[in-house]
Motif scaffolding. Structure first.
Motif, PDB file in Angstrom:
ATOM      1  N   ARG A   4       0.838  -1.215   0.000  1.00 56.46           N
ATOM      2  CA  ARG A   4       0.000   0.000   0.000  1.00 56.46           C
ATOM      3  C   ARG A   4       0.866   1.255   0.000  1.00 56.46           C
ATOM      4  NH1 ARG A   4      -3.319  -2.726   4.015  1.00 56.46           N
ATOM      5  NH2 ARG A   4      -2.170  -1.526   5.560  1.00 56.46           N
ATOM      6  N   GLU A   5       1.893   1.269   0.854  1.00 59.31           N
ATOM      7  CA  GLU A   5       2.783   2.436   0.911  1.00 59.31           C
ATOM      8  C   GLU A   5       3.483   2.661  -0.417  1.00 59.31           C
ATOM      9  OE1 GLU A   5       5.622   2.316   4.071  1.00 59.31           O
ATOM     10  OE2 GLU A   5       4.087   2.326   5.628  1.00 59.31           O
ATOM     11  N   THR A  65       2.243   9.517  -5.913  1.00 58.83           N
ATOM     12  CA  THR A  65       2.562  10.901  -5.559  1.00 58.83           C
ATOM     13  C   THR A  65       3.826  11.430  -6.217  1.00 58.83           C
ATOM     14  OG1 THR A  65       3.740  10.211  -3.574  1.00 58.83           O
ATOM     15  CG2 THR A  65       1.405  10.747  -3.330  1.00 58.83           C
ATOM     16  N   THR A  66       4.661  10.538  -6.760  1.00 56.30           N
ATOM     17  CA  THR A  66       5.883  10.993  -7.429  1.00 56.30           C
ATOM     18  C   THR A  66       5.692  10.894  -8.929  1.00 56.30           C
ATOM     19  OG1 THR A  66       6.824   8.781  -7.244  1.00 56.30           O
ATOM     20  CG2 THR A  66       7.432  10.363  -5.538  1.00 56.30           C
ATOM     21  N   ASN A  67       5.925  12.007  -9.615  1.00 57.11           N
ATOM     22  CA  ASN A  67       5.772  12.030 -11.070  1.00 57.11           C
ATOM     23  C   ASN A  67       6.897  11.278 -11.760  1.00 57.11           C
ATOM     24  OD1 ASN A  67       3.471  13.543 -10.777  1.00 57.11           O
ATOM     25  ND2 ASN A  67       4.573  15.495 -10.906  1.00 57.11           N
ATOM     26  N   ALA A  68       8.115  11.526 -11.322  1.00 53.84           N
ATOM     27  CA  ALA A  68       9.272  10.828 -11.891  1.00 53.84           C
ATOM     28  C   ALA A  68       9.525   9.575 -11.052  1.00 53.84           C
ATOM     29  CB  ALA A  68      10.484  11.748 -11.849  1.00 53.84           C
ATOM     30  N   SER A  69      10.508   8.807 -11.446  1.00 58.23           N
ATOM     31  CA  SER A  69      10.806   7.626 -10.629  1.00 58.23           C
ATOM     32  C   SER A  69      11.368   8.094  -9.286  1.00 58.23           C
ATOM     33  CB  SER A  69      11.764   6.692 -11.347  1.00 58.23           C
ATOM     34  OG  SER A  69      13.008   7.289 -11.513  1.00 58.23           O
ATOM     35  N   PRO A  70      10.925   7.442  -8.224  1.00 54.46           N
ATOM     36  CA  PRO A  70      11.327   7.880  -6.883  1.00 54.46           C
ATOM     37  C   PRO A  70      12.821   7.698  -6.636  1.00 54.46           C
ATOM     38  CG  PRO A  70      10.001   5.880  -6.790  1.00 54.46           C
ATOM     39  CD  PRO A  70      10.062   6.312  -8.228  1.00 54.46           C
ATOM     40  N   GLN A  71      13.366   8.583  -5.819  1.00 56.68           N
ATOM     41  CA  GLN A  71      14.769   8.479  -5.428  1.00 56.68           C
ATOM     42  C   GLN A  71      14.905   7.398  -4.350  1.00 56.68           C
ATOM     43  OE1 GLN A  71      17.262  10.228  -6.857  1.00 56.68           O
ATOM     44  NE2 GLN A  71      15.683  10.943  -8.249  1.00 56.68           N
ATOM     45  N   PRO A  72      15.965   6.608  -4.408  1.00 56.46           N
ATOM     46  CA  PRO A  72      16.174   5.605  -3.361  1.00 56.46           C
ATOM     47  C   PRO A  72      16.217   6.267  -1.986  1.00 56.46           C
ATOM     48  CG  PRO A  72      17.712   5.265  -5.163  1.00 56.46           C
ATOM     49  CD  PRO A  72      16.999   6.571  -5.426  1.00 56.46           C
ATOM     50  N   SER A  73      15.572   5.655  -1.054  1.00 54.52           N
ATOM     51  CA  SER A  73      15.530   6.189   0.302  1.00 54.52           C
ATOM     52  C   SER A  73      15.462   5.030   1.282  1.00 54.52           C
ATOM     53  CB  SER A  73      14.302   7.083   0.478  1.00 54.52           C
ATOM     54  OG  SER A  73      13.117   6.291   0.401  1.00 54.52           O
ATOM     55  N   TRP A 100      12.109   3.357   0.870  1.00 55.08           N
ATOM     56  CA  TRP A 100      12.060   2.508  -0.325  1.00 55.08           C
ATOM     57  C   TRP A 100      12.778   1.177  -0.048  1.00 55.08           C
ATOM     58  CZ3 TRP A 100       9.562   3.277  -4.930  1.00 55.08           C
ATOM     59  CH2 TRP A 100       9.888   2.405  -5.970  1.00 55.08           C
ATOM     60  N   ASN A 101      13.952   1.254   0.593  1.00 49.87           N
ATOM     61  CA  ASN A 101      14.712   0.048   0.906  1.00 49.87           C
ATOM     62  C   ASN A 101      13.972  -0.853   1.884  1.00 49.87           C
ATOM     63  OD1 ASN A 101      16.777   0.788  -0.793  1.00 49.87           O
ATOM     64  ND2 ASN A 101      17.929   1.813   0.827  1.00 49.87           N
TER      65      ASN A 101
END
Length: 120
Positions: free
Chosen positions: A55-56, A63-71, A74-75
């Protein structure tokens, strides 16, 4: 029992990488604990985390237009969403609980909720 059979089935489906033979006779699969309470706590925890992180992840991708940045988020999501990584984490949790069998067997048995907190 059915919980132990389900544990072996779920673990074998999510562990596709080669490994050594375990008690179940399958490659890469660690034998389930001999406690319905402990196995149920493990399986419930990892399933709840998988669903929550799906879900997250969907919300994050919307909510992110471009590909999300690793965070870090995300990990962490990858840990529960990737079957192989989830299987390795489940095996590590099993090993940890196996070293502390008094938590789920004998006079000092803790509740299933307490086991899930330990796993977390």
């Amino acid at each position: 029992s059915s919980v132990l059979a389900a544990a072996a089935s779920i673990t074998s489906r999510s562990a596709r990488s080669p490994g050594k033979l375990c008690a179940t006779g399958r490659l890469g699969v660690q034998a389930p604990l001999d406690s319905v309470l402990a196995e149920r706590a493990l399986l419930d925890f990892y399933e709840q985390q998988r669903v929550r992180n799906e879900r997250e992840r969907a919300r994050l991708l919307k909510t992110t237009n471009a590909s999300p940045q690793p965070s870090a988020r995300w990990n962490r999501q990858e840990l529960y969403l990737d079957g192989q990584r989830r299987a390795r984490a489940l095996a590590a949790s099993r090993r940890h609980l196996a070293r502390h069998s008094a938590w789920w067997r004998g006079r000092e048995t803790v509740s299933e909720a307490a086991l899930r907190e330990i796993i977390a």
